[in-house]
Design an enzyme around this catalytic site. Sequence first.
Site, PDB file in Angstrom:
ATOM      1  CE  LYS A 518      92.619  57.817 119.182  1.00  0.00           C
ATOM      2  NZ  LYS A 518      91.548  56.837 119.343  1.00  0.00           N
ATOM      3  NE  ARG A 519      91.843  62.125 129.222  1.00  0.00           N
ATOM      4  CZ  ARG A 519      91.469  62.229 130.496  1.00  0.00           C
ATOM      5  NH1 ARG A 519      90.181  62.263 130.797  1.00  0.00           N
ATOM      6  NH2 ARG A 519      92.356  62.319 131.468  1.00  0.00           N
ATOM      7  CE  LYS A 524      92.991  56.538 124.708  1.00  0.00           C
ATOM      8  NZ  LYS A 524      91.929  55.859 123.937  1.00  0.00           N
ATOM      9  CB  THR A 626      83.628  54.258 121.170  1.00  0.00           C
ATOM     10  OG1 THR A 626      84.153  55.228 122.085  1.00  0.00           O
ATOM     11  CG2 THR A 626      83.252  52.989 121.911  1.00  0.00           C
TER      12      THR A 626
HETATM   13  C1  LIG Z   1      84.206  58.929 121.826  1.00  0.00           C
HETATM   14  C2  LIG Z   1      84.931  59.772 122.775  1.00  0.00           C
HETATM   15  C3  LIG Z   1      86.065  59.297 123.429  1.00  0.00           C
HETATM   16  C4  LIG Z   1      86.640  57.919 123.170  1.00  0.00           C
HETATM   17  O1  LIG Z   1      87.561  58.001 122.089  1.00  0.00           O
HETATM   18  P1  LIG Z   1      88.573  56.817 121.778  1.00  0.00           P
HETATM   19  O2  LIG Z   1      89.207  57.238 120.491  1.00  0.00           O
HETATM   20  O3  LIG Z   1      87.762  55.574 121.610  1.00  0.00           O
HETATM   21  O4  LIG Z   1      89.525  56.745 122.900  1.00  0.00           O
HETATM   22  C5  LIG Z   1      86.729  60.126 124.313  1.00  0.00           C
HETATM   23  N1  LIG Z   1      86.285  61.372 124.555  1.00  0.00           N
HETATM   24  C6  LIG Z   1      85.209  61.867 123.929  1.00  0.00           C
HETATM   25  C7  LIG Z   1      84.785  63.269 124.214  1.00  0.00           C
HETATM   26  C8  LIG Z   1      84.484  61.095 123.036  1.00  0.00           C
HETATM   27  O5  LIG Z   1      83.393  61.598 122.433  1.00  0.00           O
END
Ligand SMILES: *Cc1c(COP(=O)(O)O)cnc(C)c1O
Length: 795
Positions: A518-519, A524, A626
Site C-alpha cells: 500500500k502507499r 498505515k 481495498t
Molecule cells: C489496491 C491498490 C492500492 C490500495 O491499497 P490499500 O491497501 O487499500 O491502501 C494501492 N495501490 C495499488 C497499486 C493497488 O492495486
Amino acid sequence: MDKSIFAKALESQLRSKYNTTVENALDWQLHECVSSAVMEHISPNHAQSLEKHLSGRRAMYLSMEFLMGRAVHNNLMCAGVYEDVEDVLKQHGRSLGELETIEDAALGNGGLGRLAACFLDSAATLDLPLDGYGIRYKYGLFKQKIVDGFQKEEADNWTKYGDPWSVRCQQDAVNIQYADMTVRAVPYDMPIIGYGTDNVGNLRLWQAEAVDDFDFNKFNDGDYTGAQAKKNAAEDISRVLYPNDNTSEGKKLRLRQEYFFSAASVADAIRKHKARFGSLDELEKYLTIQLNDTHPVIAIPELIRQLVCEGYDFETAFEKAHKIFNYTNHTIMAEALEKWDCSLVESVIPKVYTYILMINERFIRDMYSKGMDKKDIAAIQPVAGGRVNMAYMAIYVSSYINGVAEIHTEILKKDALKKWYELYPERFQNKTNGITQRRWLALCNKELSALITRLLGDSGWITDLDRLKELAKYADDENVLGEFIRIKKTKKQQLADFIKQNDGIEINPDTIFDIQIKRLHEYKRQLLNALSIIYIYYGIKDGSIRDFTPTTFIFGAKSAPGYRRAKAIIKLLGEIGKMVNSDEQTKDLLKVVFVQNYNVSAAEKLVCAADVSEQISTAGTEASGTGNMKLMLNGAVTLGTYDGANVEIVQEAGEENNYIFGARVEELADIMPDYDPRKLVFENEKIGRVLEKLIDSNFDDGGVPSDQEGSFKELYKALTDGASWHVPDHYYVVGDLESYVAAKLRCNSDYKDKLAFARKCWLNMCSAGKFSSDRTIRDYAQNIWKIVPVSKRGV
Ligand SMILES: *Cc1c(COP(=O)(O)O)cnc(C)c1O
C-alpha cells in the site's frame, strides 16, 4: 471473434505500421497491433454503447485519478478473446506473457484511483450507463527505484510506446477559461469492456493543449522560446499527476487541474444533452454526477455558472445542481481535506469564485431560516476564514453523501460531519468499497480461478461473486485444501521469480509470505510492522521466541517524494532487512524484502501469493482499504486492526479465521488524551530495546541530522516526544506493538498446521462475495444514481 480474421488483422497491422511480422515484432510493436486489432473488433459495440448510455438517464463519475494498470490482458479477457489471441501468438512462437513489459497506465496514486478503475469495470459488466471522466496526465505516478535503500523517483512516460487503447476525439474539444489564459481540453476515450456483455463503458480523459499552439510572429521575430511559451503553459496543466496520496497541497497548478477536467466534463454533459433534447430544462432527469472525493467539487459552481450562462436564474441552476451532484468522502484526516484560499480561487477562476460566494450566501440564508444561530452556521459554512471548504460545499449542494465502509460512515455521522448529519440525515449513505473479481481473481490467479470454476461447475462467479459461498462446504475436504495449498505454492513461486527479476533477491516459497502492500503512510503503520520484526528478531536471539515458522516479510510501497518521514521508513526497512537477512541465527527464519515500484501489475502478482495480509492502520484512520479485499479474495488471512473494511471482512469470514489486534476507535478516544509512549518504552524492556534500535547508530539512515525528518532519530522522536504538529506517537504505534506481536506470533504458530491454516484461508476466499465492486456499484445505481442497466430500459 474469428481467430483467422484476427490473425489477418494482426499481420496486416504489423505490416502496415512497422513493416514487420508476428515472429519478429518487438514487444511494444506486438502490443500496439494486438491492441489495435482488438480495438477494431470492439469499436462497433463501443460506439453503440456510448449512444445507448445517452438515450436515457446516465451517471458520470468524476475522478482526478484512474489507476487503470495494464490494459491489454484484462481487455482481452473481458472481450472474451484471451485464449484465441494467445493461440494465434503461439502459432508464431510468441506469447501474451511477453506483453508484461508494457507500462501500466498509472494515472492515480493508490486506493482512490484504483477504486475508480474497479467501478468502471463493474458498471460496464452490469450494463449500467456510467462513464468516467478524468485527466490524461502525460506522466503518471512516478516509477520508484530503490538505490542504497533510498527511494528515487523517475518520470513515468506511460505513452512512450503509444496508447493503442485510446481514441482522440478532437471534435469534442472544449475551451477552458482561466483569468490569465484559455486552454483547449481535448478528450481521449478509452473503452471499458464489460465482461460477458456487449456493453462497453467509456473513460474520457482530458488532455490540455494550447488554443493556438505556436506564435508565428514571435518566431519570425527570433523569439524561439517565446513562440513555444503558451504551448508549454497550456500543456503544463495535464503534464503530471500530483504524487501525494491523502494530502492536499493547495498549489495553483493543482487548482487549475481540478477546474480543467471538471469544467470540461460539465461542458461535455451540457453539450450532449442539448444536442439530444434541445434544452436543459430536464437535465437533472437524465444526468447524475458522482464526485470522487472533493477534487472535482469545483464542478458544482461551474455547472451553476454554465447554467446561468444558458439563461437560468441562480436559484433554478442551484436546484438542478442539487439534484445532479453526489459526493463520496474518502477520509477524515485533516491533511487530506481540501480548503482552497479564497484569494487563490479568485485569482485563477474569478467567474467561478462568484458562484462559490453565492452558494455560501444561500447557505447562510438557508440556515437562518431554519433558526440556526450564528455560531453554529459559522462552524460549517462553506466559505470561512478566507478559505473554501470543498467538502462543506459538496455536502451543502449534493443530494447524497457517502462514506466508503460502515465504520467510516458511522464516524462521519457521529463525529467528523456530525453537524451536517443532524441537518441532512437523509443525505447520508454508506457504500462499502469493493474490487473487481475480473482483474483481482480471474485474471491474476488463473490457477485458483480454474479450481473455483471446476468445483462450482461453471464460471458464473466471475459476474456473481456471492457464488463463492457455495464452496464453504469444501473447508474440511482434504483433497480440495491440498489442491488449494499447491496453487498457493505455485503463486508464491511465481512471485519469487518476479522478485528475483525485479529486485534481484531470492526468497523461499516454503516460508510464510507475510505481505504489506500500500502507499507508505504513517497512518498505515508500516513502521509498526518494521518494529515488530525487530521485536521478533531479538526474541529469537534471546530465546524468548521459539519454534518460529520461517517467514518472508514482503513490503511494497511508494512514498510521496516530499514525505520525508515516509522515506525514512523505507530506508529503515532496508536496514532491518540487512540485519536479519545476514544474521546467522535468524537468516533462515526471517527475511525482509522491499519490492520496488509497487503498482497494479505488481499487485496482481503479490495479492495471490500472500498467506498473511497486513492491514494494520490505526483504528479510525483507513476509511475502507481495498488492498485488504484483494488479498482476502485470493485466500489470505487478515492480520489487522478493527478499521475500515477489515471490520466487515471479519464479519463475513469470522474472527476465528483472522487475526485482529490493537486498540479500537472507542478505546483510542479514551486512551489518547493521556497517552504517554515514553512510559511504555521505559517500563517494557522489550519495547525499549526495539525503540533503542532507531537511535543506537547501527542502522544507517544516510547521516541525516537528527532534528531533520528522514532520520531514524527523528522517527524515534516522533514516537516519544511528538513534533510541533502532533502529540507523541499520534498513530499509537508503540501502544499497539505488544498486541500486534502477540497476534503475529499466534498466526505464525497456527501456520504449522498447514491444513488448519489453509482452511482459514479458504473460508476467507469463500466469504469475499460482499467485496465485489459489482455489489458496490449496484448499490450506488439503485440508491444514489437511480439508473438501470441499459439492457433493462424500455425500448
Ligand atoms: C489496491 C491498490 C492500492 C490500495 O491499497 P490499500 O491497501 O487499500 O491502501 C494501492 N495501490 C495499488 C497499486 C493497488 O492495486
